[in-house]
Design a protein around this motif. Sequence first.
Motif, mmCIF file in Angstrom:
data_model
loop_
_atom_site.group_PDB
_atom_site.id
_atom_site.type_symbol
_atom_site.label_atom_id
_atom_site.label_comp_id
_atom_site.label_asym_id
_atom_site.label_seq_id
_atom_site.Cartn_x
_atom_site.Cartn_y
_atom_site.Cartn_z
ATOM 1 N N MET A 150 38.273 -35.643 -31.131
ATOM 2 C CA MET A 150 37.674 -36.914 -31.552
ATOM 3 C C MET A 150 36.796 -36.772 -32.798
ATOM 4 N N THR A 151 36.843 -35.626 -33.467
ATOM 5 C CA THR A 151 35.943 -35.369 -34.588
ATOM 6 C C THR A 151 36.091 -36.404 -35.703
ATOM 7 N N ALA A 152 37.325 -36.641 -36.138
ATOM 8 C CA ALA A 152 37.557 -37.585 -37.233
ATOM 9 C C ALA A 152 37.192 -39.006 -36.828
ATOM 10 N N LEU A 153 37.486 -39.372 -35.591
ATOM 11 C CA LEU A 153 37.158 -40.719 -35.114
ATOM 12 C C LEU A 153 35.646 -40.920 -35.054
ATOM 13 N N GLU A 154 34.924 -39.908 -34.603
ATOM 14 C CA GLU A 154 33.469 -40.006 -34.527
ATOM 15 C C GLU A 154 32.859 -40.099 -35.921
ATOM 16 N N GLU A 155 33.439 -39.392 -36.907
ATOM 17 C CA GLU A 155 32.954 -39.494 -38.279
ATOM 18 C C GLU A 155 33.193 -40.902 -38.823
ATOM 19 N N MET A 156 34.372 -41.461 -38.516
ATOM 20 C CA MET A 156 34.668 -42.823 -38.962
ATOM 21 C C MET A 156 33.717 -43.819 -38.300
ATOM 22 N N ARG A 157 33.446 -43.622 -37.034
ATOM 23 C CA ARG A 157 32.540 -44.527 -36.316
ATOM 24 C C ARG A 157 31.144 -44.490 -36.936
ATOM 25 N N ALA A 158 30.677 -43.298 -37.285
ATOM 26 C CA ALA A 158 29.359 -43.174 -37.915
ATOM 27 C C ALA A 158 29.323 -43.917 -39.247
ATOM 28 N N ASP A 159 30.390 -43.808 -40.043
ATOM 29 C CA ASP A 159 30.455 -44.509 -41.329
ATOM 30 C C ASP A 159 30.474 -46.019 -41.122
ATOM 31 N N LEU A 160 31.241 -46.490 -40.144
ATOM 32 C CA LEU A 160 31.319 -47.925 -39.873
ATOM 33 C C LEU A 160 29.964 -48.473 -39.429
#
Length: 433
Positions: A239-249
Amino acid sequence: MSIYTFNLPDIGEGIAEAEIVAWHVKVGDQVAEDDQIADMMTDKATVEMEAPVSGKIVAVAGEEGDVIAIGAMLVQIESEVDESAAEGDNGQSDAVAESDALKSSQGIENKVKTAPEAPSSPPAVGENKAAVKAPQTDVMAAENAPLAKVLATPAVRKRAADLGVDLSLVKAQGEHIRHSDLDAYLSYGSGQGYRPAGASQKRDDETIKVIGMRRKIAQNMAESKRHIPHFSYVDEIDMTALEEMRADLNANRGDRPKLTMLPLMIVAICKSLPQFPMLNATYDDEAGLVTRHGAVHLGMATQTDQGLMVPVIRDAQDKNIWQLAADIGRLSAAARGGSAKSDELSGSTLTLTSLGPLGGIATTPVIQRPQVAIIGPNKIVERPMIIDGEIQARKLMNLSISCDHRVVDGYDAASYVQALKHLLETPILLFAD
């Protein structure tokens, strides 16, 4: 004076009986017209029943947990209603009967709630337990004013009183203090150090009648396990990439609601379902019919003080992440606050259940009958992972799915999780047509 018999009215379409989940009166009590007398639970909702006339309660239908039929006697009231004007077998006048009908047909929508409110403090012996109701909001502590009121269930309050613990000193992990919070305080937070199990924490045995929401949950889970041959499948997802995207959003969300992982996961679930229509389905085993649903009405398992409830996000496939986040917040608050409507708690075609930070290594969730699948994400943890021969710290999560083996084959369930995994590990695909 005459005896007025108040029969249980038709409180829902197709309802033949209802359970008494709380009495607000007892024999001998004086009531005024429109006073609340009982809470009745059907398969769809809990309805507050009100006294149709003023007078003295002389008989009640049964105890909390008893089930009575529509049209059967609920209470008898010694009243000054003019018997000469009454018609029908139960002695109700046309005017009173019309009033009851209006209350049943027009007033019921405003009185529907998901479960009776928990008492804010333990009632004394012999006191009508259902008459004590919890406050709707916390009382905020002002400067130099008493501390805010402590929210806890009656069982927790009784245990704390038996142990001599001031609940205002106990830190709650949620909105209400639970037994686990009290255990943590007794073991570590009381300043007395760790207390071995079986020493000062010993309590008396308790026998609790299973009624209301707890009984409905027990019945539904037993029916699911009795009729559905469950199987579960678990896989690990990066889930690393998804969590990074969530933080940016979240950093650029403006006045929109903060995103958890769930809205993004729901988008992935809906986007991958069209290839696997056997999962978004319901099974009528008596008729031998499987309905594969075009729309995704996603049930969202939510823990409340009354037990597990499953509010429904309608047409989840048509909503963006911000709309889903708003729906999750609204429905969760309604379920926990007891204000969710009947149609918000029924009609789901697939269920998502998450234990959040308690998610553990893996779960084997129980399917909500007549659905055929339930998806359970577990806790995201940072662990070492070998990528291209190098050890990297990655945020990993196990994803569980339970399926009805009569409808879903193991290969289909595994293939679906792989498709879901691909979307979650490559989150840019969530927004690609």
